[in-house]
Design a protein around this motif. Structure first.
Motif, PDB file in Angstrom:
ATOM      1  N   UNK A  38       0.848  -1.196   0.000  1.00  0.00           N
ATOM      2  CA  UNK A  38       0.000   0.000   0.000  1.00  0.00           C
ATOM      3  C   UNK A  38       0.880   1.242   0.000  1.00  0.00           C
ATOM      4  N   UNK A  39       0.537   2.181  -0.825  1.00  0.00           N
ATOM      5  CA  UNK A  39       1.336   3.411  -0.887  1.00  0.00           C
ATOM      6  C   UNK A  39       2.461   3.342  -1.886  1.00  0.00           C
ATOM      7  N   UNK A  40       2.753   2.155  -2.409  1.00  0.00           N
ATOM      8  CA  UNK A  40       3.784   2.066  -3.454  1.00  0.00           C
ATOM      9  C   UNK A  40       3.172   2.433  -4.803  1.00  0.00           C
ATOM     10  N   UNK A  41       3.827   3.303  -5.556  1.00  0.00           N
ATOM     11  CA  UNK A  41       3.203   3.764  -6.792  1.00  0.00           C
ATOM     12  C   UNK A  41       3.123   2.706  -7.884  1.00  0.00           C
ATOM     13  N   UNK A  42       3.901   1.632  -7.749  1.00  0.00           N
ATOM     14  CA  UNK A  42       3.893   0.596  -8.783  1.00  0.00           C
ATOM     15  C   UNK A  42       2.896  -0.529  -8.475  1.00  0.00           C
ATOM     16  N   UNK A  43       2.183  -0.408  -7.376  1.00  0.00           N
ATOM     17  CA  UNK A  43       1.160  -1.411  -7.044  1.00  0.00           C
ATOM     18  C   UNK A  43      -0.194  -0.748  -6.883  1.00  0.00           C
ATOM     19  N   UNK A  44      -1.225  -1.490  -7.249  1.00  0.00           N
ATOM     20  CA  UNK A  44      -2.596  -1.052  -6.993  1.00  0.00           C
ATOM     21  C   UNK A  44      -3.314  -2.214  -6.315  1.00  0.00           C
ATOM     22  N   UNK A  87     -21.068  -8.247 -12.031  1.00  0.00           N
ATOM     23  CA  UNK A  87     -20.295  -7.122 -12.568  1.00  0.00           C
ATOM     24  C   UNK A  87     -19.152  -6.640 -11.696  1.00  0.00           C
ATOM     25  N   UNK A  88     -18.902  -7.329 -10.578  1.00  0.00           N
ATOM     26  CA  UNK A  88     -17.850  -6.850  -9.660  1.00  0.00           C
ATOM     27  C   UNK A  88     -16.460  -7.046 -10.277  1.00  0.00           C
ATOM     28  N   UNK A  89     -16.235  -8.214 -10.839  1.00  0.00           N
ATOM     29  CA  UNK A  89     -14.937  -8.461 -11.484  1.00  0.00           C
ATOM     30  C   UNK A  89     -14.687  -7.469 -12.612  1.00  0.00           C
ATOM     31  N   UNK A  90     -15.709  -7.239 -13.412  1.00  0.00           N
ATOM     32  CA  UNK A  90     -15.584  -6.294 -14.533  1.00  0.00           C
ATOM     33  C   UNK A  90     -15.235  -4.894 -14.014  1.00  0.00           C
ATOM     34  N   UNK A  91     -15.891  -4.508 -12.944  1.00  0.00           N
ATOM     35  CA  UNK A  91     -15.645  -3.167 -12.396  1.00  0.00           C
ATOM     36  C   UNK A  91     -14.215  -3.061 -11.836  1.00  0.00           C
ATOM     37  N   UNK A  92     -13.743  -4.105 -11.165  1.00  0.00           N
ATOM     38  CA  UNK A  92     -12.375  -4.078 -10.616  1.00  0.00           C
ATOM     39  C   UNK A  92     -11.342  -3.991 -11.741  1.00  0.00           C
ATOM     40  N   UNK A  93     -11.538  -4.814 -12.755  1.00  0.00           N
ATOM     41  CA  UNK A  93     -10.572  -4.812 -13.870  1.00  0.00           C
ATOM     42  C   UNK A  93     -10.629  -3.470 -14.621  1.00  0.00           C
ATOM     43  N   UNK A  94     -11.835  -2.936 -14.776  1.00  0.00           N
ATOM     44  CA  UNK A  94     -11.966  -1.645 -15.461  1.00  0.00           C
ATOM     45  C   UNK A  94     -11.189  -0.561 -14.734  1.00  0.00           C
ATOM     46  N   UNK A  95     -11.292  -0.576 -13.422  1.00  0.00           N
ATOM     47  CA  UNK A  95     -10.576   0.447 -12.632  1.00  0.00           C
ATOM     48  C   UNK A  95      -9.059   0.247 -12.758  1.00  0.00           C
ATOM     49  N   UNK A  96      -8.619  -1.016 -12.758  1.00  0.00           N
ATOM     50  CA  UNK A  96      -7.179  -1.295 -12.917  1.00  0.00           C
ATOM     51  C   UNK A  96      -6.702  -0.857 -14.304  1.00  0.00           C
ATOM     52  N   UNK A  97      -7.536  -1.052 -15.305  1.00  0.00           N
ATOM     53  CA  UNK A  97      -7.149  -0.635 -16.667  1.00  0.00           C
ATOM     54  C   UNK A  97      -6.992   0.888 -16.741  1.00  0.00           C
ATOM     55  N   UNK A  98      -7.874   1.596 -16.046  1.00  0.00           N
ATOM     56  CA  UNK A  98      -7.761   3.067 -16.069  1.00  0.00           C
ATOM     57  C   UNK A  98      -6.480   3.502 -15.357  1.00  0.00           C
ATOM     58  N   UNK A  99      -6.138   2.801 -14.279  1.00  0.00           N
ATOM     59  CA  UNK A  99      -4.882   3.098 -13.563  1.00  0.00           C
ATOM     60  C   UNK A  99      -3.703   2.849 -14.492  1.00  0.00           C
ATOM     61  N   UNK A 100      -3.745   1.711 -15.193  1.00  0.00           N
ATOM     62  CA  UNK A 100      -2.647   1.361 -16.108  1.00  0.00           C
ATOM     63  C   UNK A 100      -2.503   2.399 -17.218  1.00  0.00           C
TER      64      UNK A 100
END
Ligand SMILES: CC(C)(COP(=O)(O)OP(=O)(O)OC[C@H]1O[C@@H](n2cnc3c(N)ncnc32)[C@H](O)[C@@H]1OP(=O)(O)O)[C@@H](O)C(=O)NCCC(=O)NCCS
Length: 153
Positions: A38-44, A87-100
């Motif tokens: 947590x707090x590391x910029x290379x991890x979400x 839709x929970x998995x889809x929402x989690x992956x979508x948020x990770x994609x936006x971070x990426x």
């Protein structure tokens, strides 16, 4: 359902969900690994909350690969057995994609055990295509002493 970045107090719930897949994962998740990333910029690390309960989590890692560039790997994703197909998995992956995308990653990659049958329906449904199949090798290392030498050579 809300999705937010994980907090240290989520470690128990993350461990409990991880144990739905692999009983040995629970202790590791609860024993400080979350606090390390947590707090590391290379991890979400994200959690999905429904009715006050953590019902899913995702961990992603951004890194440079010499031969293929800067990318993000999804290195953990679990939605609780009772909360799937909503839709929970889809929402989690979508948020990770936006971070990426925000980090400038060229791609998002995920490795999933062939026995996780549902994940091989899930990722294609989200636009992921099968890139390759691999064998995974692991070597268990011995514990090291404080100065880094192998304790029992
Ligand atoms: C894979 C997993 C994360 C999917 O989470 P989920 O919240 O159930 O997925 P979603 O509800 O967002 O599904 C999105 C789409 O993926 C597809 N999908 C998901 N699960 C599926 C299944 N069991 N069978 C067929 N398609 C499926 C569907 O197209 C679905 O859309 P739809 O419900 O509108 O038809 C969840 O099943 C899980 O935690 N499995 C065990 C752990 C695992 O395999 N993790 C991934 C390894 S990295």
């Amino acid at each position: 359902m809300i999705i937010r970045v994980a907090e240290p107090s989520d470690s128990e719930a993350i461990g409990r969900l991880a144990a739905e897949l692999d009983a040995s994962a629970e202790g590791k998740a609860a024993s400080g690994c979350l606090a390390k990333v947590l707090g590391r910029p290379d991890y979400l690390v994200l959690v999905a909350i429904r009715e006050g309960e953590v019902v899913g989590w995702l961990q992603a890692h951004a890194f440079d690969v010499l031969v293929s560039g800067f990318r993000v790997d999804i290195i953990g994703l679990v939605v609780s057995g009772g909360s799937r197909r909503s839709g929970i998995g889809r929402a989690l992956v979508g948020r990770a994609e936006r971070w990426a995308a925000g980090l400038g990653a060229e791609s998002v990659v995920v490795r999933s055990n062939t026995k996780r049958v549902e994940s091989h329906r899930f990722y294609p449904a989200l636009g992921y295509s099968l890139a390759k199949t691999q064998a995974v090798y692991r070597k268990q290392l011995r514990k090291r002493d404080p100065i880094g030498a192998i304790a029992n050579p």
